[in-house]
Write an enzyme that holds these catalytic residues in place. Structure first.
Site, PDB file in Angstrom:
ATOM      1  N   LYS A  65     105.528  27.137  38.018  1.00 39.85           N
ATOM      2  CA  LYS A  65     105.206  27.875  39.250  1.00 39.85           C
ATOM      3  C   LYS A  65     103.710  28.109  39.442  1.00 39.85           C
ATOM      4  O   LYS A  65     103.234  28.228  40.563  1.00 39.85           O
ATOM      5  CB  LYS A  65     105.969  29.200  39.286  1.00 39.85           C
ATOM      6  CG  LYS A  65     107.467  28.980  39.544  1.00 39.85           C
ATOM      7  CD  LYS A  65     108.262  30.254  39.659  1.00 39.85           C
ATOM      8  CE  LYS A  65     109.749  29.913  39.564  1.00 39.85           C
ATOM      9  NZ  LYS A  65     110.632  31.055  39.638  1.00 39.85           N
ATOM     10  N   ASP A 101     111.197  33.688  45.827  1.00 44.06           N
ATOM     11  CA  ASP A 101     111.909  34.463  44.794  1.00 44.06           C
ATOM     12  C   ASP A 101     111.884  35.959  45.123  1.00 44.06           C
ATOM     13  O   ASP A 101     112.905  36.646  45.026  1.00 44.06           O
ATOM     14  CB  ASP A 101     111.231  34.290  43.425  1.00 44.06           C
ATOM     15  CG  ASP A 101     111.544  32.952  42.780  1.00 44.06           C
ATOM     16  OD1 ASP A 101     112.633  32.411  43.023  1.00 44.06           O
ATOM     17  OD2 ASP A 101     110.687  32.444  42.026  1.00 44.06           O
TER      18      ASP A 101
HETATM   19  P1  NDP Z   1     109.095  34.969  31.343  1.00 46.19           P
HETATM   20  O1  NDP Z   1     109.176  34.003  30.220  1.00 46.19           O
HETATM   21  O2  NDP Z   1     107.912  34.929  32.262  1.00 46.19           O
HETATM   22  O3  NDP Z   1     109.164  36.482  30.731  1.00 46.19           O
HETATM   23  C1  NDP Z   1     110.163  36.839  29.831  1.00 46.19           C
HETATM   24  C2  NDP Z   1     110.227  38.374  29.711  1.00 46.19           C
HETATM   25  O4  NDP Z   1     111.398  38.672  28.923  1.00 46.19           O
HETATM   26  C3  NDP Z   1     109.056  39.008  28.976  1.00 46.19           C
HETATM   27  O5  NDP Z   1     108.825  40.286  29.520  1.00 46.19           O
HETATM   28  C4  NDP Z   1     109.582  39.106  27.521  1.00 46.19           C
HETATM   29  O6  NDP Z   1     108.982  40.142  26.769  1.00 46.19           O
HETATM   30  C5  NDP Z   1     111.029  39.453  27.790  1.00 46.19           C
HETATM   31  N1  NDP Z   1     111.949  39.102  26.712  1.00 46.19           N
HETATM   32  C6  NDP Z   1     112.372  37.866  26.338  1.00 46.19           C
HETATM   33  N2  NDP Z   1     113.290  37.945  25.364  1.00 46.19           N
HETATM   34  C7  NDP Z   1     113.465  39.270  25.109  1.00 46.19           C
HETATM   35  C8  NDP Z   1     114.276  40.002  24.202  1.00 46.19           C
HETATM   36  N3  NDP Z   1     115.112  39.374  23.361  1.00 46.19           N
HETATM   37  N4  NDP Z   1     114.207  41.352  24.216  1.00 46.19           N
HETATM   38  C9  NDP Z   1     113.385  41.986  25.071  1.00 46.19           C
HETATM   39  N5  NDP Z   1     112.582  41.355  25.961  1.00 46.19           N
HETATM   40  C10 NDP Z   1     112.618  40.013  25.966  1.00 46.19           C
HETATM   41  O7  NDP Z   1     110.463  34.840  32.123  1.00 46.19           O
HETATM   42  P2  NDP Z   1     110.741  34.817  33.699  1.00 46.19           P
HETATM   43  O8  NDP Z   1     110.160  36.035  34.318  1.00 46.19           O
HETATM   44  O9  NDP Z   1     110.379  33.484  34.243  1.00 46.19           O
HETATM   45  O10 NDP Z   1     112.349  34.906  33.722  1.00 46.19           O
HETATM   46  C11 NDP Z   1     113.011  36.108  33.383  1.00 46.19           C
HETATM   47  C12 NDP Z   1     114.475  35.978  33.728  1.00 46.19           C
HETATM   48  O11 NDP Z   1     114.641  35.865  35.127  1.00 46.19           O
HETATM   49  C13 NDP Z   1     115.168  34.761  33.112  1.00 46.19           C
HETATM   50  O12 NDP Z   1     116.375  35.191  32.519  1.00 46.19           O
HETATM   51  C14 NDP Z   1     115.449  33.874  34.303  1.00 46.19           C
HETATM   52  O13 NDP Z   1     116.622  33.111  34.104  1.00 46.19           O
HETATM   53  C15 NDP Z   1     115.632  34.895  35.403  1.00 46.19           C
HETATM   54  N6  NDP Z   1     115.416  34.379  36.772  1.00 46.19           N
HETATM   55  C16 NDP Z   1     116.426  34.465  37.689  1.00 46.19           C
HETATM   56  C17 NDP Z   1     116.253  33.998  38.981  1.00 46.19           C
HETATM   57  C18 NDP Z   1     117.372  34.088  39.959  1.00 46.19           C
HETATM   58  O14 NDP Z   1     117.263  33.495  41.026  1.00 46.19           O
HETATM   59  N7  NDP Z   1     118.426  34.811  39.703  1.00 46.19           N
HETATM   60  C19 NDP Z   1     114.971  33.432  39.428  1.00 46.19           C
HETATM   61  C20 NDP Z   1     113.957  33.396  38.397  1.00 46.19           C
HETATM   62  C21 NDP Z   1     114.191  33.848  37.115  1.00 46.19           C
HETATM   63  P3  NDP Z   1     107.628  39.883  25.884  1.00 46.19           P
HETATM   64  O15 NDP Z   1     106.487  40.042  26.846  1.00 46.19           O
HETATM   65  O16 NDP Z   1     107.664  40.966  24.870  1.00 46.19           O
HETATM   66  O17 NDP Z   1     107.733  38.506  25.309  1.00 46.19           O
END
Ligand code: NDP
Length: 265
Positions: A65, A101
């Site tokens: 993105k 989004d």
């Molecule tokens: P990013 O990789 O940018 O960010 C991931 C986030 O999740 C970070 O804040 C990370 O924390 C946290 N995280 C990951 N694993 C864990 C865990 N086990 N426990 C606690 N925190 C955790 O992800 P995106 O923002 O791109 O995506 C996030 C979600 O949104 C995904 O599940 C994706 O599938 C969903 N999504 C859904 C859409 C829809 O249309 N419904 C559209 C776009 C995304 P830290 O900073 O500590 O690593």
């Protein structure tokens, strides 16, 4: 006129629902278009591939993105503000970028009434664009993230931010899982003790993950909270992208009738 070609670019893209959603809408509306998926390994090649494949428009998913943002000749003001593009349309040889989004997410949560305070669990890319639109709409957004690093830019933008260590629980109307915790496993997005302090007084809980009942949603259900997963967010970002692809020829409701069939097949 030749058939208009569209695609989703990402890596991976094999499980994306976007081709089905858009092709159902093209078929239902008798629009001469076709939507495919393309696994793009090197995001810096996005523009080159777009023209090589003769496309009219694309959606962009993880992890490209930000490359999509950089590839655009013209940016919609909101996409410019959040620095992330998930929809590109070609017009007269130029690439125009949008973010659908965030407005899709806003529409998805609008069914919950009397919401003022919102707690985001997570501070990644999705939280970035959705927090900005919610703030613009007058919601009071707080972010709680596992680690400090990603919170810095939210803090600088004026949001209240906490890690699990310094969080002071209070009442939040809406709690949203913005993390990928629960996507491939049964993990909760925050320690259970924290969720047990904020969930009981919340009005509703939302997960951006779609197509499965996550541990987060199961816990919310145990507290008898209204819940919803990320399916409507996905559907609505797709409808808004379709509006851009087809230059607003069709009403939102009309596109929805066809596109939502992707969630019942
Ligand atoms: P990013 O990789 O940018 O960010 C991931 C986030 O999740 C970070 O804040 C990370 O924390 C946290 N995280 C990951 N694993 C864990 C865990 N086990 N426990 C606690 N925190 C955790 O992800 P995106 O923002 O791109 O995506 C996030 C979600 O949104 C995904 O599940 C994706 O599938 C969903 N999504 C859904 C859409 C829809 O249309 N419904 C559209 C776009 C995304 P830290 O900073 O500590 O690593």
């Amino acid at each position: 006129m030749a058939k208009a070609l569209f695609a989703i670019f990402g890596n991976p893209v094999s499980h994306s629902k976007s081709p089905l959603m858009h092709n159902l809408a093209f078929k239902g509306l008798e629009y001469d278009g076709c939507y495919a998926r393309y696994r793009l390994e090197d995001g810096s090649k996005l523009k080159e591939k777009f023209f090589e494949l003769g496309l009219k428009g694309i959606n962009i998913t993880v992890p490209h993105k930000e490359y999509a943002y950089a590839a655009c000749d013209e940016l919609d003001p909101f996409a410019k503000k959040v620095g992330a593009v998930n929809t590109i349309v070609e017009k007269n040889g130029k690439l125009h970028g949008y973010n659908t989004d965030a407005p899709g997410f806003l529409k998805a949560i609008s069914e919950f009434k009397e919401i003022k305070t919102v707690l985001f669990l997570g501070a990644g890319g999705t939280a970035q664009s959705t927090s900005v639109i919610l703030k613009e709409e007058g919601y009071d957004v707080t972010l709680l993230n596992r680690s400090e690093g990603r919170l810095t830019k939210f803090k600088e933008a004026g949001f209240k931010t906490f890690t699990f260590d310094d969080f002071q629980p209070k009442h939040y109307d809406l709690i949203i899982n913005m993390t990928s915790a629960g996507l491939e496993d049964d993990a909760l997005p925050a320690p259970k003790e924290i969720l047990e302090k904020v969930m009981p007084s919340s009005k509703a809980c939302v997960d951006v993950i779609y197509g499965k009942e996550t541990a987060f949603l199961k816990l919310a259900r145990a507290y008898n909270k209204p819940v919803k997963d990320g399916s409507d967010m996905l559907l609505y970002q797709g409808i808004i992208a379709f509006e851009y692809f087809t230059e607003n020829q069709y009403a939102f409701k009309t596109i929805k009738i066809h596109m939502q069939k992707a969630f019942t097949l």
